[in-house]
Design an enzyme around this catalytic site. Structure first.
Site, short mmCIF file in Angstrom:
data_model
loop_
_atom_site.label_atom_id
_atom_site.label_comp_id
_atom_site.label_asym_id
_atom_site.label_seq_id
_atom_site.Cartn_x
_atom_site.Cartn_y
_atom_site.Cartn_z
N CYS A 94 0.79 -1.21 0.10
CA CYS A 94 0.00 -0.04 -0.17
C CYS A 94 0.85 1.20 -0.08
O CYS A 94 1.43 1.60 -1.01
CB CYS A 94 -0.92 -0.08 1.26
SG CYS A 94 -2.40 1.25 0.81
N HIS A 172 -3.76 -5.18 0.57
CA HIS A 172 -3.28 -5.41 1.74
C HIS A 172 -3.43 -7.04 2.04
O HIS A 172 -4.50 -7.59 2.80
CB HIS A 172 -4.14 -4.66 2.96
CG HIS A 172 -3.58 -3.19 3.09
ND1 HIS A 172 -2.62 -2.75 3.70
CD2 HIS A 172 -4.30 -2.14 2.74
CE1 HIS A 172 -2.55 -1.53 3.85
NE2 HIS A 172 -3.51 -1.15 2.99
N GLU A 174 -1.97 -8.34 4.36
CA GLU A 174 -1.92 -8.85 5.82
C GLU A 174 -3.30 -8.37 6.54
O GLU A 174 -3.51 -8.51 7.73
CB GLU A 174 -1.01 -7.87 6.39
CG GLU A 174 -1.06 -6.19 6.55
CD GLU A 174 -0.96 -5.39 5.46
OE1 GLU A 174 -0.69 -4.12 5.56
OE2 GLU A 174 -1.11 -6.20 4.30
#
Length: 225
Positions: A94, A172, A174
């Site tokens: 990002c 993302h 994560e």
């Protein structure tokens, strides 16, 4: 192998006790791949002594824009160029995706068509890959050496590779549904209500975080993406 996590933002205060900081999300994402981690809070002005203190590097997301006037951004760009020239593997997610492109001569802008929030699907080298996203800024001009490997109709440069030197992703990997739900509660006020509603409807849609974790881990170990 030690991975240096360059933390360029913090998770919302309201979520940190439960979900951890952004660095913790990456430690969990890459768990089991043989890495040790050291976090440098770049956003607070804490930098590593040099590029050789870690075998590989990862730059996190952030609520800040790569083009904004913060005292830590110019030295971060210098560090990125030093890591790149030294040939240490570098991953950006990002904001990390954006600041690497900017540091190497690309352009990052607040995208004219607005936000991508929550579940997104990308054409990833001919396959469909779904991930969570949360961004308005985008890489709009590629630096020399960058090759797109993922895109969709909203985000043309959704993932980039720079040979064997850097691998960056706009989305993302994560972020699970818990993080997206928490961001909706704590930082969703800037996002148009219809996009928030769509993100809420798709909170539990499947995402391929494990696939990206494997790709990121392999890249940090010197394998091609």
């Amino acid at each position: 192998m030690k991975i240096g996590i360059l933390q360029t933002g913090h998770s919302p205060d309201e979520l940190r006790d439960v979900l951890g900081d952004y660095s913790n999300l990456f430690e969990r994402l890459l768990d089991g791949q043989g890495f040790d981690f050291e976090t440098f809070n770049i956003v607070d002005g804490v930098f590593p002594e040099g590029v050789d203190v870690c075998g590989g590097w990862l730059i996190t997301g952030s609520k800040h824009g790569a083009y904004e006037d913060h005292p830590w951004i110019p030295p971060l760009e210098t560090l990125i160029r030093d890591i790149y020239e030294a040939g240490r593997p570098l991953v950006g997610i990002c904001f990390g995706h954006q600041i690497i492109a900017q540091a190497l001569g690309g352009k990052v802008e607040k995208f004219k068509d607005g936000w991508a929030v929550g579940h997104q699907t990308y054409d990833w080298q001919g396959e469909q890959v779904s991930l969570n996203a949360w961004h308005q800024d985008q890489v709009t001009r590629l630096p020399d050496g960058a090759r797109p490997i993922a895109s969709n109709s909203f985000c043309e440069n959704a993932a980039l590779v720079y040979g064997d030197k850097a691998f960056t992703v706009q989305a993302h990997p994560e972020f699970g549904s818990d993080v997206i739900e928490g961001l909706i509660r704590t930082r969703g006020g800037a996002v148009p209500p219809e996009l928030i509603a769509q993100a809420q409807e798709r909170l539990n849609a499947d995402v391929e975080n494990a696939r990206l974790a494997a790709q990121i881990g392999a890249f940090l170990k010197g394998q091609s993406v």
